[in-house]
Design a protein around this motif. Structure first.
Motif, PDB file in Angstrom:
ATOM      1  N   CYS A 142      57.188  24.657  -3.011  1.00 39.53           N
ATOM      2  CA  CYS A 142      55.820  24.892  -2.511  1.00 39.53           C
ATOM      3  C   CYS A 142      54.627  23.738  -3.386  1.00 39.53           C
ATOM      4  CB  CYS A 142      55.485  26.159  -2.560  1.00 39.53           C
ATOM      5  SG  CYS A 142      56.338  27.200  -1.803  1.00 39.53           S
ATOM      6  N   ARG A 143      53.699  23.258  -2.354  1.00 34.27           N
ATOM      7  CA  ARG A 143      52.852  22.556  -2.962  1.00 34.27           C
ATOM      8  C   ARG A 143      51.510  22.634  -2.015  1.00 34.27           C
ATOM      9  NH1 ARG A 143      55.768  22.041  -6.407  1.00 34.27           N
ATOM     10  NH2 ARG A 143      56.748  20.461  -7.631  1.00 34.27           N
ATOM     11  N   TYR A 144      50.286  22.718  -2.373  1.00 37.79           N
ATOM     12  CA  TYR A 144      49.062  22.600  -1.816  1.00 37.79           C
ATOM     13  C   TYR A 144      48.833  21.459  -0.858  1.00 37.79           C
ATOM     14  CZ  TYR A 144      47.898  26.932  -4.733  1.00 37.79           C
ATOM     15  OH  TYR A 144      47.804  28.143  -5.094  1.00 37.79           O
ATOM     16  N   ASN A 145      47.988  21.799   0.302  1.00 33.51           N
ATOM     17  CA  ASN A 145      47.709  20.849   1.133  1.00 33.51           C
ATOM     18  C   ASN A 145      46.480  20.069   0.598  1.00 33.51           C
ATOM     19  OD1 ASN A 145      45.358  22.528   1.443  1.00 33.51           O
ATOM     20  ND2 ASN A 145      45.917  23.066   3.653  1.00 33.51           N
ATOM     21  N   ASP A 146      45.994  18.987   1.226  1.00 36.22           N
ATOM     22  CA  ASP A 146      45.005  18.162   0.320  1.00 36.22           C
ATOM     23  C   ASP A 146      43.534  18.580   0.734  1.00 36.22           C
ATOM     24  OD1 ASP A 146      44.934  17.290   3.102  1.00 36.22           O
ATOM     25  OD2 ASP A 146      45.079  15.212   2.526  1.00 36.22           O
ATOM     26  N   ARG A 147      43.089  19.720   1.169  1.00 37.28           N
ATOM     27  CA  ARG A 147      41.879  20.425   1.546  1.00 37.28           C
ATOM     28  C   ARG A 147      41.109  20.143   0.191  1.00 37.28           C
ATOM     29  NH1 ARG A 147      40.505  23.005   6.281  1.00 37.28           N
ATOM     30  NH2 ARG A 147      39.298  24.230   5.084  1.00 37.28           N
ATOM     31  N   LEU A 148      39.755  19.826   0.300  1.00 33.66           N
ATOM     32  CA  LEU A 148      38.879  19.726  -0.756  1.00 33.66           C
ATOM     33  C   LEU A 148      38.684  21.243  -1.278  1.00 33.66           C
ATOM     34  CD1 LEU A 148      36.293  17.094   0.419  1.00 33.66           C
ATOM     35  CD2 LEU A 148      38.319  16.789  -1.123  1.00 33.66           C
ATOM     36  N   VAL A 149      38.585  22.056  -0.400  1.00 36.48           N
ATOM     37  CA  VAL A 149      38.501  23.691  -0.933  1.00 36.48           C
ATOM     38  C   VAL A 149      39.015  24.644  -0.098  1.00 36.48           C
ATOM     39  CG1 VAL A 149      36.230  23.828   0.877  1.00 36.48           C
ATOM     40  CG2 VAL A 149      36.455  25.188  -1.443  1.00 36.48           C
ATOM     41  N   HIS A 150      39.345  25.837  -0.405  1.00 39.26           N
ATOM     42  CA  HIS A 150      40.223  26.771   0.192  1.00 39.26           C
ATOM     43  C   HIS A 150      41.651  26.203   0.653  1.00 39.26           C
ATOM     44  CE1 HIS A 150      36.600  29.141   0.320  1.00 39.26           C
ATOM     45  NE2 HIS A 150      36.102  28.512   0.783  1.00 39.26           N
ATOM     46  N   GLU A 151      42.205  25.539  -0.467  1.00 45.94           N
ATOM     47  CA  GLU A 151      43.281  24.885  -0.445  1.00 45.94           C
ATOM     48  C   GLU A 151      44.540  25.900   0.105  1.00 45.94           C
ATOM     49  OE1 GLU A 151      42.847  26.144  -4.373  1.00 45.94           O
ATOM     50  OE2 GLU A 151      41.732  24.897  -2.984  1.00 45.94           O
ATOM     51  N   GLU A 152      45.385  25.472   0.675  1.00 46.73           N
ATOM     52  CA  GLU A 152      46.439  26.438   1.184  1.00 46.73           C
ATOM     53  C   GLU A 152      47.851  25.802   0.729  1.00 46.73           C
ATOM     54  OE1 GLU A 152      45.537  27.260   5.124  1.00 46.73           O
ATOM     55  OE2 GLU A 152      44.235  28.935   4.752  1.00 46.73           O
ATOM     56  N   ILE A 153      49.080  26.830   0.519  1.00 45.12           N
ATOM     57  CA  ILE A 153      50.347  26.140   0.603  1.00 45.12           C
ATOM     58  C   ILE A 153      50.928  26.858   2.064  1.00 45.12           C
ATOM     59  CG2 ILE A 153      52.597  26.670  -0.306  1.00 45.12           C
ATOM     60  CD1 ILE A 153      51.217  27.325  -2.922  1.00 45.12           C
ATOM     61  N   PHE A 154      51.528  25.661   2.856  1.00 44.81           N
ATOM     62  CA  PHE A 154      52.149  26.122   4.034  1.00 44.81           C
ATOM     63  C   PHE A 154      53.559  26.243   4.025  1.00 44.81           C
ATOM     64  CE2 PHE A 154      48.074  24.220   5.457  1.00 44.81           C
ATOM     65  CZ  PHE A 154      47.745  25.193   6.123  1.00 44.81           C
TER      66      PHE A 154
END
Length: 269
Positions: A142-154
Motif C-alpha cells: 500500500c502507498r498513498y496517491n499523489d494528491r496534495l491534500v486528503h491523500e488516499e490509499i487505493f
C-alpha cells in the motif's frame, strides 16, 4: 502465528498530542515508529524521553510523499498509521491484537472509522457520520496517491476489510487550531484543482456554499449536534466550497503585487 505490527506516527510540532498518542499506540505496537518532519517545539524531546520509540526525521515534502517515505522503513509487514491527534481505544486495540493473530492472506489493508471531537465535544454528524480512514496496511502493498491534500490509499475492495471499532480523533481544541487547518487545506485543495486544470465560476462561488451547508446541516443531520453543529456546518460550507473556490480564482486571476523597491531601483539606474 501472530503477526507483529509497526505503528507509524507522522508528526510535526505535536507537543500537546504526541505523548498520549504514543501511549495509546503501545496497546498494539511491537514497534513505534515516529516520523518527524521538522518539529521546532518539544515533540522530539518528548519522544526520546519516553523511550521505546524509533525516531526518523526528514523535511516536509507533502502529506503523501512524506508518508510514502516513512512506510517502507517500518520493521514489520503490518503497519498502523496514526495521526498524532488520534488515539487507539481499548476496544480497537483488542480487535487489532486479535486480528494480528491470524490476518487473512487476501486482505492488504483495513478501513478504521473515527469518533471525532471538536473542543472536547463529540461530533456525530455534520458530514462526519461515516468518517473512515484506510490505516491498517501491509507495508509492501500500500502507498498513498499523489494528491496534495486528503491523500488516499487505493486498494481493490476485494483486498480491503473494515474494522468494527473506532479511533478517537481530537480534531481541534480551539478555533485558532481549526481555522489554521481550514486555511491550509483549502489552499492545498485549490492547488490540487488547479493542477488538474479545474477553474472556478460565479455559480460555484455563489451557489455551492449554500448547497454544501444544506447538505451538511439538513441531509447529514448537523442540526442534531446543536449549536456546535451550526458552527461546523457553516465553517465547512465556507471552507470546503467558498474559500477553496476563491483560492482557485486567486490562482487563475489574481495579479501579483508590484514591488515598489524594484521599480525604485530601475528608476535610479
Amino acid at each position: 502465528m501472530k503477526q507483529k505490527l509497526t505503528v507509524l506516527i507522522p508528526c510535526r510540532d505535536e507537543r500537546m498530542n504526541i505523548r498520549p498518542c504514543v501511549e495509546a499506540a503501545r496497546k498494539v505496537a511491537d514497534e513505534v515508529l515516529v516520523a518527524d518532519s521538522g518539529s521546532i517545539d518539544d515533540t522530539m524531546e518528548i519522544v526520546r524521553s519516553m523511550g521505546g520509540c524509533r525516531l526518523i526525521e526528514r523535511e516536509w515534502n507533502g502529506y503523501a510523499a512524506f508518508k510514502n517515505w516513512a512506510i517502507p522503513q517500518a520493521e514489520h509487514e503490518w503497519v498502523l498509521i496514526i495521526d498524532a491527534d488520534e488515539r487507539v481505544t481499548d476496544d480497537l486495540a483488542a480487535e487489532i491484537n486479535q486480528l494480528m493473530q491470524n490476518p487473512p492472506e487476501h486482505i492488504d489493508g483495513y478501513w478504521i472509522k473515527r469518533r471525532n471531537f471538536v473542543m472536547g465535544h463529540e461530533v456525530k454528524r455534520c458530514g462526519f457520520n461515516n468518517d473512515s480512514v484506510f490505516r491498517l496496511i501491509r507495508r509492501d502493498k500500500c502507498r498513498y496517491n499523489d494528491r496534495l491534500v486528503h491523500e488516499e490509499i487505493f486498494v481493490d475492495p476485494k483486498h480491503a476489510g473494515t474494522l468494527k471499532h473506532k479511533f478517537d480523533h481530537y480534531m481541534c481544541w480551539s478555533y485558532d487550531q481549526y481555522l489554521k487547518k481550514v486555511d491550509s487545506y483549502t489552499k492545498l485543495g485549490a492547488q490540487e484543482k488547479w493542477r488538474r486544470g479545474k477553474k472556478t465560476s460565479s455559480v460555484n462561488l455563489l451557489v455551492r456554499p449554500f448547497f454544501r451547508f444544506l447538505q451538511l446541516y439538513v441531509l447529514r443531520g448537523g442540526f442534531l449536534d446543536g449549536r456546535l453543529g451550526i458552527q461546523l456546518c457553516m465553517i465547512r460550507a465556507f471552507g470546503d466550497s467558498f474559500l477553496k473556490q476563491a483560492r482557485l480564482w486567486e490562482l487563475e486571476c489574481a495579479q501579483s503585487q508590484p514591488d515598489p523597491e524594484v521599480d525604485h531601483i530601475k528608476r535610479a539606474a
